[in-house]
Design an enzyme around this catalytic site. Structure first.
Site, PDB file in Angstrom:
ATOM      1  N   TRP A  99      -8.001  17.609   5.469  1.00 54.01           N
ATOM      2  CA  TRP A  99      -6.659  18.915   5.558  1.00 54.01           C
ATOM      3  C   TRP A  99      -7.941  20.384   5.434  1.00 54.01           C
ATOM      4  O   TRP A  99      -6.562  20.705   6.326  1.00 54.01           O
ATOM      5  CB  TRP A  99      -6.755  19.075   3.876  1.00 54.01           C
ATOM      6  CG  TRP A  99      -5.896  18.457   3.503  1.00 54.01           C
ATOM      7  CD1 TRP A  99      -6.482  17.018   2.401  1.00 54.01           C
ATOM      8  CD2 TRP A  99      -4.469  17.183   3.438  1.00 54.01           C
ATOM      9  NE1 TRP A  99      -5.401  16.181   1.651  1.00 54.01           N
ATOM     10  CE2 TRP A  99      -4.732  16.097   2.577  1.00 54.01           C
ATOM     11  CE3 TRP A  99      -3.741  17.666   4.724  1.00 54.01           C
ATOM     12  CZ2 TRP A  99      -3.350  15.419   3.016  1.00 54.01           C
ATOM     13  CZ3 TRP A  99      -2.825  17.118   4.792  1.00 54.01           C
ATOM     14  CH2 TRP A  99      -2.393  16.177   4.105  1.00 54.01           C
ATOM     15  N   ASP A 166      -7.848  26.309  -0.181  1.00 55.86           N
ATOM     16  CA  ASP A 166      -6.967  25.416  -1.131  1.00 55.86           C
ATOM     17  C   ASP A 166      -7.032  24.920  -1.733  1.00 55.86           C
ATOM     18  O   ASP A 166      -8.125  23.952  -1.610  1.00 55.86           O
ATOM     19  CB  ASP A 166      -7.262  25.049   0.988  1.00 55.86           C
ATOM     20  CG  ASP A 166      -6.188  23.574   1.270  1.00 55.86           C
ATOM     21  OD1 ASP A 166      -4.973  22.990  -0.778  1.00 55.86           O
ATOM     22  OD2 ASP A 166      -5.939  22.514   1.601  1.00 55.86           O
ATOM     23  N   LYS A 190      -0.107  17.908  -6.701  1.00 52.65           N
ATOM     24  CA  LYS A 190      -1.198  16.967  -6.663  1.00 52.65           C
ATOM     25  C   LYS A 190      -1.238  17.454  -8.544  1.00 52.65           C
ATOM     26  O   LYS A 190      -1.717  16.497  -9.197  1.00 52.65           O
ATOM     27  CB  LYS A 190      -2.193  17.112  -5.867  1.00 52.65           C
ATOM     28  CG  LYS A 190      -2.058  17.294  -4.663  1.00 52.65           C
ATOM     29  CD  LYS A 190      -1.664  16.233  -3.469  1.00 52.65           C
ATOM     30  CE  LYS A 190      -1.515  15.542  -2.554  1.00 52.65           C
ATOM     31  NZ  LYS A 190      -1.770  16.906  -2.126  1.00 52.65           N
TER      32      LYS A 190
HETATM   33  C1  PLP Z   1      -2.377  17.357  -0.160  1.00 54.55           C
HETATM   34  C2  PLP Z   1      -3.323  17.411   0.665  1.00 54.55           C
HETATM   35  C3  PLP Z   1      -2.085  18.667   1.284  1.00 54.55           C
HETATM   36  C4  PLP Z   1      -0.577  18.853   2.444  1.00 54.55           C
HETATM   37  O1  PLP Z   1       0.364  18.917   0.989  1.00 54.55           O
HETATM   38  P1  PLP Z   1       1.683  19.474   1.758  1.00 54.55           P
HETATM   39  O2  PLP Z   1       2.087  19.917   0.824  1.00 54.55           O
HETATM   40  O3  PLP Z   1       1.640  17.691   1.783  1.00 54.55           O
HETATM   41  O4  PLP Z   1       1.756  19.884   2.899  1.00 54.55           O
HETATM   42  C5  PLP Z   1      -3.368  20.099   1.854  1.00 54.55           C
HETATM   43  N1  PLP Z   1      -4.722  20.360   1.453  1.00 54.55           N
HETATM   44  C6  PLP Z   1      -5.480  19.212   0.394  1.00 54.55           C
HETATM   45  C7  PLP Z   1      -6.189  19.619   0.228  1.00 54.55           C
HETATM   46  C8  PLP Z   1      -4.188  18.116   0.263  1.00 54.55           C
HETATM   47  O5  PLP Z   1      -4.719  17.686  -1.041  1.00 54.55           O
END
Ligand code: PLP
Length: 355
Positions: A99, A166, A190
């Protein structure tokens, strides 16, 4: 048979959040209309967005000067919106996995990207320490929890430049010092809600510092100004997020979530470390409390498919590891019960005694 949902994302949510979202899809607050069919400008929907923002601020103790946004596009669109809005010349990124790498790729379209440190040398099994942050960078980007590799920063670092994180997969799992960040974002699917909404916590006075033109939809100021209502927001996912925020509050807030996360991790990592068949993949001081990754020891590698089948037969869902790591991954988000972790441990123990 009872199922335990260890999926990495979209992932487990409290049963009551799912039931109440489903009920609102049939009849939203006794309006006689489905939540799926009401206007986002309806009088009874604005309070949903307002309360969700209030609960974000309350649960995370967000100081004055920050705005909470509910957007579309997933965390992946933020990878591009962040450099669009913040990168004038140079940005710094901590590379802790897939990511983070994807976020860096987008930033490179806008300017110079400095990788302050990377754990790629050991397949991202640790969080780098003691890296230097260039003081002339426009911001430093970090990924607080690495969903794929099962590593987590789990603390709010000091940065001499605006800090952007993030937090897709560990938001609301611990108290955070929001004042240390310029922006925090994540996909909801998540640890917050059903898929379809992206949360952004942004310090308002950090915006508007770049010289480039920004397309309206990609400009954070548009959404700040319009309270996430510039265009049609994801109505149902926002409602599910609100319900989950109410649930988290009723459970005792993020401190209670943190305590639960620590308990769950103790149970599952405890078994990984004890069991003769398995070994954890992340270095001990970088272990994630959210995504617990483990593999079979080299001498038991041929049991891979057998353990997957065995775990599935015991009601474990989603424990297959990501292809970049292999083995297994037990995602233990807020809604995962201690009972679920104990069931997984019992399954690992039984499998061990069979071999
Ligand atoms: C799942 C995830 C993403 C991507 O998320 P989307 O909403 O599918 O774009 C980005 N960063 C992390 C840490 C993730 O676990």
């Amino acid at each position: 048979m009872k199922k335990y949902n260890f999926n990495a994302g979209p992932s487990i949510l409290p049963r009551e959040v799912i039931e109440q979202t489903a009920a609102a899809c049939l009849d939203f607050e006794n309006s006689g209309l489905s939540l799926m069919t009401i206007s986002h400008r309806a009088k009874n929907f604005q309070p949903v967005v307002d309360e969700a923002e209030v609960l974000f601020k309350e649960l995370l103790d967000i100081p004055e000067g920050y705005k909470v946004l509910f957007l579309g596009g997933g965390a992946s669109l933020e990878f591009c919106m962040i450099p669009y809005n913040y990168l004038e010349k140079k940005a710094a990124y901590l590379n802790t996995g897939v990511w983070a790498t994807k976020a860096m790729k987008e930033a490179k379209l806008f300017g110079e990207v400095v990788e302050v440190a990377s754990s790629a040398d050991k397949n991202f099994t640790y969080i780098p320490k003691n890296f230097e942050i260039p003081t002339d960078a426009d911001y430093l980007h970090i990924t607080s929890n690495n969903t794929i590799y099962g590593t987590e920063l789990r603390k709010d670092i000091d940065s001499p430049v605006p800090l952007i994180a993030d937090m897709s997969s560990d938001i609301f799992s611990r108290p955070i010092d929001v004042s240390k960040y310029a922006l925090i974002y994540g996909g909801a699917q998540k640890n917050l809600a059903m898929a379809g909404v992206t949360f952004v916590i942004v310090k308002e006075d950090t915006l508007g510092k770049v010289s480039r033109q920004i397309p309206t939809m990609l400009d954070y100021r548009t959404h700040v100004k319009k309270g996430s209502m510039f265009n049609t927001p994801p109505v149902v996912p926002i409602y599910s997020a609100l319900l989950n925020l109410r649930y988290i509050k009723a459970q005792g807030g993020v401190k209670a979530m943190e305590k639960l996360a620590e308990e769950r991790a103790k149970i599952v990592y405890g078994e990984i470390d004890r069991n003769k068949l398995f070994v954890g993949t992340a270095e001990e001081d970088s272990r994630s409390l959210m995504n617990i990754t483990f593999v079979l020891k080299p001498e038991y590698q041929d049991l891979q498919d057998e353990f997957m089948a065995f775990a599935t037969s015991k009601g474990m869902v989603g424990v297959k590891g990501h292809r970049d790591v292999g083995g297994f991954r037990a995602s233990c988000y807020n809604a995962m019960s201690i009972e679920g972790c104990e069931a997984l441990v019992a399954c690992m123990k039984e499998f061990e005694s069979n071999h």
